[in-house]
Scaffold this motif. Sequence first.
Motif, PDB file in Angstrom:
ATOM      1  N   THR A 164       1.006  -1.081  -0.042  1.00  0.00           N
ATOM      2  CA  THR A 164       0.120  -0.021   0.001  1.00  0.00           C
ATOM      3  C   THR A 164       0.745   1.222   0.176  1.00  0.00           C
ATOM      4  O   THR A 164       0.359   2.240  -0.882  1.00  0.00           O
ATOM      5  CB  THR A 164      -1.165   0.018   1.267  1.00  0.00           C
ATOM      6  N   THR A 165       2.075   1.301   0.741  1.00  0.00           N
ATOM      7  CA  THR A 165       2.732   2.299   0.660  1.00  0.00           C
ATOM      8  C   THR A 165       3.389   2.628  -0.708  1.00  0.00           C
ATOM      9  O   THR A 165       3.450   3.971  -1.116  1.00  0.00           O
ATOM     10  CB  THR A 165       4.160   2.364   1.865  1.00  0.00           C
ATOM     11  N   ALA A 166       3.981   1.740  -1.237  1.00  0.00           N
ATOM     12  CA  ALA A 166       4.577   1.798  -2.413  1.00  0.00           C
ATOM     13  C   ALA A 166       3.417   2.115  -3.665  1.00  0.00           C
ATOM     14  O   ALA A 166       3.980   3.152  -4.556  1.00  0.00           O
ATOM     15  CB  ALA A 166       5.143   0.426  -2.872  1.00  0.00           C
ATOM     16  N   ALA A 167       2.626   1.590  -3.480  1.00  0.00           N
ATOM     17  CA  ALA A 167       1.283   1.906  -4.546  1.00  0.00           C
ATOM     18  C   ALA A 167       0.889   3.333  -4.488  1.00  0.00           C
ATOM     19  O   ALA A 167       0.597   4.321  -5.323  1.00  0.00           O
ATOM     20  CB  ALA A 167      -0.031   1.089  -4.173  1.00  0.00           C
ATOM     21  N   ARG A 168       0.762   3.944  -3.025  1.00  0.00           N
ATOM     22  CA  ARG A 168       0.395   5.336  -2.845  1.00  0.00           C
ATOM     23  C   ARG A 168       1.364   6.215  -3.251  1.00  0.00           C
ATOM     24  O   ARG A 168       1.050   7.584  -4.000  1.00  0.00           O
ATOM     25  CB  ARG A 168      -0.164   5.554  -1.518  1.00  0.00           C
ATOM     26  N   SER A 169       2.674   5.743  -2.852  1.00  0.00           N
ATOM     27  CA  SER A 169       3.740   6.955  -3.358  1.00  0.00           C
ATOM     28  C   SER A 169       3.895   7.012  -4.854  1.00  0.00           C
ATOM     29  O   SER A 169       4.617   8.037  -5.068  1.00  0.00           O
ATOM     30  CB  SER A 169       5.017   6.346  -2.578  1.00  0.00           C
ATOM     31  N   HIS A 170       3.683   6.036  -5.483  1.00  0.00           N
ATOM     32  CA  HIS A 170       3.963   5.839  -7.080  1.00  0.00           C
ATOM     33  C   HIS A 170       2.671   5.871  -8.011  1.00  0.00           C
ATOM     34  O   HIS A 170       2.746   5.933  -9.012  1.00  0.00           O
ATOM     35  CB  HIS A 170       4.779   4.749  -7.334  1.00  0.00           C
ATOM     36  N   GLY A 171       1.430   6.363  -7.248  1.00  0.00           N
ATOM     37  CA  GLY A 171       0.247   6.497  -7.811  1.00  0.00           C
ATOM     38  C   GLY A 171      -0.107   5.342  -8.528  1.00  0.00           C
ATOM     39  O   GLY A 171      -0.845   5.364  -9.559  1.00  0.00           O
ATOM     40  N   ILE A 172       0.082   4.196  -8.000  1.00  0.00           N
ATOM     41  CA  ILE A 172      -0.285   2.838  -8.454  1.00  0.00           C
ATOM     42  C   ILE A 172      -1.586   2.329  -8.093  1.00  0.00           C
ATOM     43  O   ILE A 172      -1.739   2.340  -7.057  1.00  0.00           O
ATOM     44  CB  ILE A 172       0.636   1.683  -8.368  1.00  0.00           C
ATOM     45  N   THR A 173      -2.453   2.090  -9.138  1.00  0.00           N
ATOM     46  CA  THR A 173      -4.016   1.698  -8.726  1.00  0.00           C
ATOM     47  C   THR A 173      -3.765   0.136  -8.469  1.00  0.00           C
ATOM     48  O   THR A 173      -3.133  -0.712  -9.183  1.00  0.00           O
ATOM     49  CB  THR A 173      -4.818   1.605  -9.909  1.00  0.00           C
ATOM     50  N   VAL A 174      -4.589  -0.258  -7.306  1.00  0.00           N
ATOM     51  CA  VAL A 174      -4.468  -1.584  -6.865  1.00  0.00           C
ATOM     52  C   VAL A 174      -5.853  -2.175  -6.608  1.00  0.00           C
ATOM     53  O   VAL A 174      -6.751  -1.726  -6.268  1.00  0.00           O
ATOM     54  CB  VAL A 174      -3.838  -1.563  -5.175  1.00  0.00           C
ATOM     55  N   LEU A 175      -5.873  -3.454  -7.247  1.00  0.00           N
ATOM     56  CA  LEU A 175      -7.049  -4.341  -6.876  1.00  0.00           C
ATOM     57  C   LEU A 175      -6.700  -5.419  -6.202  1.00  0.00           C
ATOM     58  O   LEU A 175      -6.047  -6.275  -6.706  1.00  0.00           O
ATOM     59  CB  LEU A 175      -7.874  -4.592  -8.128  1.00  0.00           C
ATOM     60  N   LEU A 176      -6.877  -5.553  -4.981  1.00  0.00           N
ATOM     61  CA  LEU A 176      -6.613  -6.511  -4.046  1.00  0.00           C
ATOM     62  C   LEU A 176      -7.726  -7.561  -3.724  1.00  0.00           C
ATOM     63  O   LEU A 176      -8.765  -7.154  -2.925  1.00  0.00           O
ATOM     64  CB  LEU A 176      -6.265  -5.693  -2.715  1.00  0.00           C
ATOM     65  N   ALA A 177      -7.637  -8.850  -4.066  1.00  0.00           N
ATOM     66  CA  ALA A 177      -8.595  -9.717  -3.691  1.00  0.00           C
ATOM     67  C   ALA A 177      -8.058 -10.456  -2.443  1.00  0.00           C
ATOM     68  O   ALA A 177      -6.970 -10.814  -2.339  1.00  0.00           O
ATOM     69  CB  ALA A 177      -8.563 -10.940  -5.090  1.00  0.00           C
ATOM     70  N   THR A 178      -9.145 -10.499  -1.545  1.00  0.00           N
ATOM     71  CA  THR A 178      -8.725 -10.934  -0.310  1.00  0.00           C
ATOM     72  C   THR A 178      -9.984 -11.486   0.506  1.00  0.00           C
ATOM     73  O   THR A 178     -11.115 -10.796   0.253  1.00  0.00           O
ATOM     74  CB  THR A 178      -7.906  -9.943   0.684  1.00  0.00           C
TER      75      THR A 178
END
Length: 258
Positions: free
Chosen positions: A202-216
Amino acid sequence: MYAMVAPPDKARPDQAPPQDDLLWARSLHYSHGGTPGLIGVSAGVRQGEILAVTGPRGCGKTTLLRCLAGQLLPEQGEVWFNSVPVHTLGTAARERLRRDRFAWIGPEPQLLPELKVWENAALPLLIGGAPHRAARRAALEWLERLDLDRFAGKRPGALNRAEAQRVALARALVAEPAVLFADEPTAPLHRAERALLLRTLTTAARSHGITVLLATHDEEAAAGADRALALLDGRPAGAAAAASALTTEDQAACSLSA
């Protein structure tokens, strides 16, 4: 909320998605050998947003991610990425999209045992034709962020399960994709290891503007997302509950009439 079930008679084919959605899908249907996997699922996610797709095992989470990632073509419905209709692309174009703009991490690291750790992490860049030195530098930077730089020159056999999964995360992030699909990436890990991987993701995604779809199916994992889309029996959970209630009422009516 973007999750909804679109009435088929009102859906307009190939209608462009809302401008603020990077990835958008409407009324997806998919079956596995005749068994429904998705039934009328729609979703949208903005750039830099983290969307948790939740629900019990077998509810359609992986199928939804694979349709959104262009790995599967829906039998009905639309998938759009950045105003490009993914559902109309040919096989080669979808492969390029997955290579250039998407990344995937699943529950198994799937590292190549013959390659060193840094080579595994750099693999998307190397396959994409990046210069060897630049790919190595980028991989080492991500390995350092994930506290794995001491393993860079070793083979994957020197890693434990949690370390190998963090290398898989480095591999998914090294090319800074537009969208990261994370399919139960913490499933095989202990609680402390799950927390570390999710915090890093989550930290990496937010700092680089990456969209994440997390299945859990893990409530703690879903809690770190911006929004959640709950699935049940291949439908959004609310629609599945409504369908179940209607079935129960029909059964009761049949019993009374009998």
